[in-house]
Design a protein around this motif. Structure first.
Motif, PDB file in Angstrom:
ATOM      1  N   GLN A 191      48.447  38.213  40.780  1.00 19.81           N
ATOM      2  CA  GLN A 191      48.476  36.815  40.365  1.00 19.81           C
ATOM      3  C   GLN A 191      47.204  36.084  40.784  1.00 19.81           C
ATOM      4  N   ASN A 192      46.522  35.469  39.766  1.00 21.09           N
ATOM      5  CA  ASN A 192      45.459  34.501  40.021  1.00 21.09           C
ATOM      6  C   ASN A 192      44.275  35.119  40.761  1.00 21.09           C
ATOM      7  N   ILE A 193      43.569  36.034  40.099  1.00 19.73           N
ATOM      8  CA  ILE A 193      42.417  36.719  40.701  1.00 19.73           C
ATOM      9  C   ILE A 193      41.203  36.542  39.796  1.00 19.73           C
ATOM     10  N   ALA A 194      40.006  36.509  40.403  1.00 25.04           N
ATOM     11  CA  ALA A 194      38.759  36.388  39.641  1.00 25.04           C
ATOM     12  C   ALA A 194      37.604  36.957  40.470  1.00 25.04           C
ATOM     13  N   PRO A 195      36.571  37.534  39.757  1.00 24.60           N
ATOM     14  CA  PRO A 195      36.534  37.785  38.319  1.00 24.60           C
ATOM     15  C   PRO A 195      37.198  39.122  37.984  1.00 24.60           C
ATOM     16  N   LEU A 196      37.770  39.212  36.790  1.00 19.92           N
ATOM     17  CA  LEU A 196      38.552  40.390  36.419  1.00 19.92           C
ATOM     18  C   LEU A 196      37.703  41.653  36.324  1.00 19.92           C
ATOM     19  N   GLN A 197      36.445  41.527  35.871  1.00 24.01           N
ATOM     20  CA  GLN A 197      35.609  42.711  35.686  1.00 24.01           C
ATOM     21  C   GLN A 197      35.226  43.389  37.001  1.00 24.01           C
ATOM     22  N   ASN A 198      35.440  42.708  38.122  1.00 18.46           N
ATOM     23  CA  ASN A 198      35.140  43.318  39.430  1.00 18.46           C
ATOM     24  C   ASN A 198      36.386  43.844  40.136  1.00 18.46           C
ATOM     25  N   LEU A 199      37.535  43.771  39.470  1.00 17.66           N
ATOM     26  CA  LEU A 199      38.799  44.194  40.077  1.00 17.66           C
ATOM     27  C   LEU A 199      38.999  45.703  39.960  1.00 17.66           C
ATOM     28  N   VAL A 200      39.430  46.322  41.060  1.00 20.79           N
ATOM     29  CA  VAL A 200      39.855  47.733  41.074  1.00 20.79           C
ATOM     30  C   VAL A 200      41.274  47.767  41.647  1.00 20.79           C
ATOM     31  N   VAL A 201      42.217  48.288  40.846  1.00 17.87           N
ATOM     32  CA  VAL A 201      43.598  48.428  41.309  1.00 17.87           C
ATOM     33  C   VAL A 201      43.795  49.876  41.755  1.00 17.87           C
ATOM     34  N   LYS A 202      44.205  50.069  43.011  1.00 17.01           N
ATOM     35  CA  LYS A 202      44.381  51.407  43.572  1.00 17.01           C
ATOM     36  C   LYS A 202      45.861  51.654  43.834  1.00 17.01           C
ATOM     37  N   TRP A 203      46.322  52.836  43.406  1.00 20.39           N
ATOM     38  CA  TRP A 203      47.729  53.235  43.580  1.00 20.39           C
ATOM     39  C   TRP A 203      47.835  54.273  44.701  1.00 20.39           C
ATOM     40  N   TYR A 204      48.873  54.117  45.547  1.00 22.85           N
ATOM     41  CA  TYR A 204      49.083  55.040  46.666  1.00 22.85           C
ATOM     42  C   TYR A 204      50.540  55.499  46.700  1.00 22.85           C
ATOM     43  N   LYS A 205      50.721  56.770  47.070  1.00 24.86           N
ATOM     44  CA  LYS A 205      52.037  57.275  47.460  1.00 24.86           C
ATOM     45  C   LYS A 205      51.917  57.659  48.922  1.00 24.86           C
TER      46      LYS A 205
ATOM     47  N   ASP B  46      60.258  58.358  49.172  1.00 25.77           N
ATOM     48  CA  ASP B  46      58.835  58.057  49.333  1.00 25.77           C
ATOM     49  C   ASP B  46      58.553  56.573  49.069  1.00 25.77           C
ATOM     50  N   GLN B  47      57.356  56.134  49.523  1.00 30.60           N
ATOM     51  CA  GLN B  47      56.930  54.746  49.334  1.00 30.60           C
ATOM     52  C   GLN B  47      55.679  54.701  48.460  1.00 30.60           C
ATOM     53  N   TYR B  48      55.697  53.790  47.481  1.00 29.29           N
ATOM     54  CA  TYR B  48      54.539  53.548  46.621  1.00 29.29           C
ATOM     55  C   TYR B  48      53.984  52.155  46.910  1.00 29.29           C
ATOM     56  N   ARG B  49      52.634  52.036  46.845  1.00 23.21           N
ATOM     57  CA  ARG B  49      51.976  50.748  47.040  1.00 23.21           C
ATOM     58  C   ARG B  49      50.844  50.621  46.027  1.00 23.21           C
ATOM     59  N   CYS B  50      50.483  49.376  45.688  1.00 24.08           N
ATOM     60  CA  CYS B  50      49.282  49.125  44.899  1.00 24.08           C
ATOM     61  C   CYS B  50      48.415  48.116  45.641  1.00 24.08           C
ATOM     62  N   ARG B  51      47.099  48.273  45.465  1.00 22.56           N
ATOM     63  CA  ARG B  51      46.139  47.431  46.197  1.00 22.56           C
ATOM     64  C   ARG B  51      45.141  46.842  45.208  1.00 22.56           C
ATOM     65  N   ALA B  52      44.943  45.509  45.272  1.00 20.65           N
ATOM     66  CA  ALA B  52      43.941  44.819  44.458  1.00 20.65           C
ATOM     67  C   ALA B  52      42.671  44.670  45.285  1.00 20.65           C
ATOM     68  N   GLU B  53      41.575  45.260  44.794  1.00 19.53           N
ATOM     69  CA  GLU B  53      40.310  45.275  45.533  1.00 19.53           C
ATOM     70  C   GLU B  53      39.203  44.707  44.648  1.00 19.53           C
ATOM     71  N   LEU B  54      38.385  43.785  45.184  1.00 19.85           N
ATOM     72  CA  LEU B  54      37.264  43.190  44.451  1.00 19.85           C
ATOM     73  C   LEU B  54      35.961  43.855  44.887  1.00 19.85           C
ATOM     74  N   ASP B  55      35.396  44.671  43.979  1.00 20.70           N
ATOM     75  CA  ASP B  55      34.107  45.329  44.240  1.00 20.70           C
ATOM     76  C   ASP B  55      33.017  44.436  43.653  1.00 20.70           C
ATOM     77  N   LEU B  56      32.366  43.633  44.512  1.00 17.90           N
ATOM     78  CA  LEU B  56      31.423  42.602  44.072  1.00 17.90           C
ATOM     79  C   LEU B  56      29.970  43.014  44.245  1.00 17.90           C
ATOM     80  N   GLY B  57      29.739  44.321  44.408  1.00 15.35           N
ATOM     81  CA  GLY B  57      28.379  44.811  44.490  1.00 15.35           C
ATOM     82  C   GLY B  57      27.768  44.638  45.866  1.00 15.35           C
ATOM     83  N   PRO B  58      26.476  44.999  45.994  1.00 19.16           N
ATOM     84  CA  PRO B  58      25.829  44.936  47.320  1.00 19.16           C
ATOM     85  C   PRO B  58      25.705  43.518  47.855  1.00 19.16           C
TER      86      PRO B  58
END
Length: 707
Positions: free
Chosen positions: A153-167, A202-214
């Motif tokens: 919910q409510n994240i910016a900018p979208l093009q820098n978003l990486v969603v990571k899935w974990y078990k 088992d447990q599943y999680r998702c992580r929202a990560e912003l990769d904004l460059g150097p």
């Protein structure tokens, strides 16, 4: 007198000497080479050249110049702008609380020639999400094969978003986005899982990560969902045990039957009517049948069942008869000390083969069709045979070796016809007929999940295939196609006899080559060798996709050489969807015009001069992105032509001057006339000019006389 021809020759010699050409016949005059155009460096520099700012934080950037020939510098911006400042080489853009998502600060400089140059500062304004949550899409309760969804919910900018899935701590997948969006958005990512019994709990999680460059914060800003605990239901499975038990006649025996399953399976013993008393006991997952005083061979069926399936196994009890229970056989020969009485060996217990046979052994029937199956026996020691079924049952028939189960219109999804035989020893063996009742779907349709309209190149989208009212689910194969190319097959491990609605999904990331392609999904029932061939199938209507993609320039020159005084055209065309808007940036001149033909925008230069040399930038823009292409124009032979024209003018001028001088000299010569008379007198009397005025007297010899 010097002749006119000689004077012209001297003039040509002077020209050749001035030009520096060798004085040999047939040589050609060479003009000096054209000087290379001077490349002007861009006078503005930003420090830092780009910024990454958290929403609401402060920011400060310097704009400097090395140029001294300017009238002033400033910043243009919706916040923090600076008006023109004179006599400075640095201006600073500062904002204490940056909250403008679309801000594009621009530093500008006014040059003394009247031009204004500017440079835009790239700004990335980011915001971490308000919440990240994980759920199972369109499902509640235990799992077989399902789709997890991560809602951000409510994240910016979208093009820098990486969603990571974990078990647990195991990384399963990364999802990225190519949508260019500066403002905060809500976004979802999905993950298909097919859990096994080992994944229960088992447990599943998702992580929202912003990769904004150097330039962005390190480590990357992240927000992780609460864990999702999953419960996996699975069909029963027997634990390893012996299927044959050997006992002595008259002894007691305990038969164990244990199985794993979720939900825990229900266990049932059948055919436990042999001699002796049978008592069932249960301890945990172990269900034991205790039999006392076993006297004959017997077969016991253990059936375990839960909501996902049912399995049965047989345990054979073999009775070993001791030798002393057999009658003693004496020899009729006389007994002698050497003679030994030999007792007959104990016969091995005979395994009883199952007395019933079904033909066909299993059936596949379309819902509402007819079916007929024969049940036969090779045994003659029986009291009769019959069928037990909710439809088409047959009561006990004596003195027969075959009974037939027939239904004209089969509509019972859970039917389990059972053929039985009553043996003369009181046992009743039976055999269940496996029946697969199938139904093709009422409809199969395809759609794009949580999206409408054109797709954007490089962005992930999820196609969904909705299949209505199909059975059985475990025999369904959903096949995905792009055009005629197969993409994926989806199968189901859920055991369900009744018709169900089901959906399958496919993740796609279309490119510009996919624009206009068609996607289809096909529901196919693979019912085994007994089922219809080819397999029953129903296919969706095709889904036509439109792909929007950023402009891309067609092939063209990057550098153009043009001769002074000639014409040249610079073409700029690009492919994009929607068709891009084309724009040229260059130094304006009267001999430069723009024209448009279709998707091509052309700069036309007529009678090129040195002022037309420089950099011409073409920009193509649509809603997806922007592309630029630079063309450098250089002047070829411009200085040589000018020098040549100057020499021609000088030459013609000299010729005119010489002609004028010659004519003047000739005119001057004609203004005074002298006659020379030969001298014959002695005493070296000097010669005197003759009077031309007519005054005075002269003697006949030409001398003057006194008056």
């Amino acid at each position: 007198m010097i002749s006119l021809q000689r004077m012209l020759g001297l003039l040509m010699l002077m020209l050749m000497l001035l030009h520096g050409a060798p004085l040999t016949p047939g040589t050609m005059t060479t003009l000096p080479g054209t000087a290379k155009p001077k490349v002007v460096t861009f006078p503005l520099e930003l420090n830092p050249p780009r910024v990454v700012v958290r929403y609401g934080d402060s920011v400060s950037v310097n704009c400097s110049t090395s140029s001294t020939d300017h009238k002033g510098m400033g910043w243009e911006a919706t916040f923090g702008g600076k008006s023109l400042e004179e006599h400075v080489n640095l201006v600073t853009w500062t904002v204490d609380n940056l909250n403008d998502w679309t801000i594009e600060p621009k530093c500008h400089i006014n040059l003394i020639d009247g031009k204004q140059l500017s440079i835009v500062l790239p700004v990335i304004l980011y915001k971490t999400p308000d919440s990240v949550s994980i759920s199972v899409l369109s499902h509640s309760g235990p799992m077989v094969e399902y789709q997890l969804q991560c809602d951000i919910q409510n994240i910016a900018p979208l093009q820098n978003l990486v969603v990571k899935w974990y078990k647990g701590n195991e990384l399963l997948d990364n999802v990225t986005y190519s949508n260019v969006s500066k403002r905060p958005e809500d976004v979802s990512a999905t993950l298909m899982i097919s859990p096994s019994r080992d994944d229960d709990g088992d447990q599943y999680r998702c992580r929202a990560e912003l990769d904004l460059g150097p330039e962005g914060p390190q480590p990357h800003p992240t927000v992780t969902s609460e864990p999702l605990n999953i419960t996996v239901h699975y069909a029963p499975e027997f634990l390893p045990e012996n299927d044959i038990v050997e006992v002595s006649a008259g002894s007691d025996v305990s038969l164990d039957c244990s199985a794993e399953g979720n939900p825990p399976p229900e266990l049932r013993w059948t055919n436990n009517t042999a001699e002796g008393n049978a008592i069932e006991t249960t301890v945990g997952r172990l269900r034991t049948l205790n039999i006392s005083r076993v006297t004959a061979n017997a077969t016991y069926n253990c059936t375990v069942t839960n909501s996902l399936g049912s399995i049965t196994k047989q345990i054979h009890v073999l009775v070993d008869v001791p030798p002393q229970q057999h009658p003693t056989m004496f020899s009729t020969a006389p007994s002698t000390p050497e003679t030994m009485t030999t007792l007959p060996g104990t016969a091995k217990p005979k395994l009883v083969t199952f007395p019933l046979e079904l033909n066909p052994p299993r059936v596949v029937v379309r819902y509402g069709d007819s079916v007929s199956v024969n049940c036969s026996t090779s045994s003659t020691d029986h009291d009769g045979m019959g069928w037990e079924a909710t439809f088409g049952g047959k009561s006990l028939e004596e003195h027969v070796n075959l009974v037939t189960w027939t239904v004209d219109n089969l509509t019972d999804w859970t039917i389990e016809p059972k053929c039985y035989i009553n043996l003369i020893d009181g046992e009743q063996p039976s055999k269940v007929l496996p029946v697969i009742l199938y139904k093709t779907p009422d409809s199969v349709s395809i759609s794009v999940l949580s999206h409408s309209g054109p797709m954007v190149e490089g962005t992930q989208y999820q196609l969904q295939c909705d299949i209505q009212n199909i059975a059985p689910l475990q025999n369904l194969v959903v096949k995905w196609y792009k055009g005629n190319e197969p993409l994926d097959n989806v199968t189901y491990s859920s055991v369900s006899k009744r018709p169900e609605d089901v959906s399958a999904t496919l993740m796609i990331s279309p490119s510009r080559d996919d624009d206009g392609d068609q996607y289809r999904c096909r529901a196919e029932l693979d019912l085994g060798p007994e089922g219809p061939q080819p397999h029953p199938t129903v296919t969706s209507e095709p889904l036509n996709i439109t792909v929007h993609y950023a402009p891309k320039f067609l092939l063209g020159n990057d550098t153009v050489e043009v001769s002074a005084g000639s014409d040249v055209s610079l073409n700029c065309s690009a492919e994009g969807n929607p068709p891009p808007e084309m724009k040229w940036n260059y130094t304006a001149a009267r001999n430069v015009k723009l024209s448009t033909e279709g998707r091509q925008r052309t700069v036309r230069i007529t009678t090129a001069t040195s002022t037309n040399a420089g950099i011409y930038i073409c920009t193509a823009t649509n809603i997806v992105g922007t592309a630029t292409r630079t063309t450098t124009v250089t002047l070829k032979g411009g200085s040589s032509s000018i020098i040549y024209i100057i020499w021609v003018i000088v030459f013609v001028s000299l010729v005119i001057v010489l002609v004028v001088l010659i004519v003047f000299c000739m005119m001057k010569k004609r203004q005074g006339h002298y006659d020379f008379i030969p001298v014959n007198q002695p005493n070296n009397v000097p010669m005197m000019p003759m009077s031309t005025t007519g005054e005075g007297n002269h003697d006949p010899e030409g001398y003057p006389t006194k008056v």
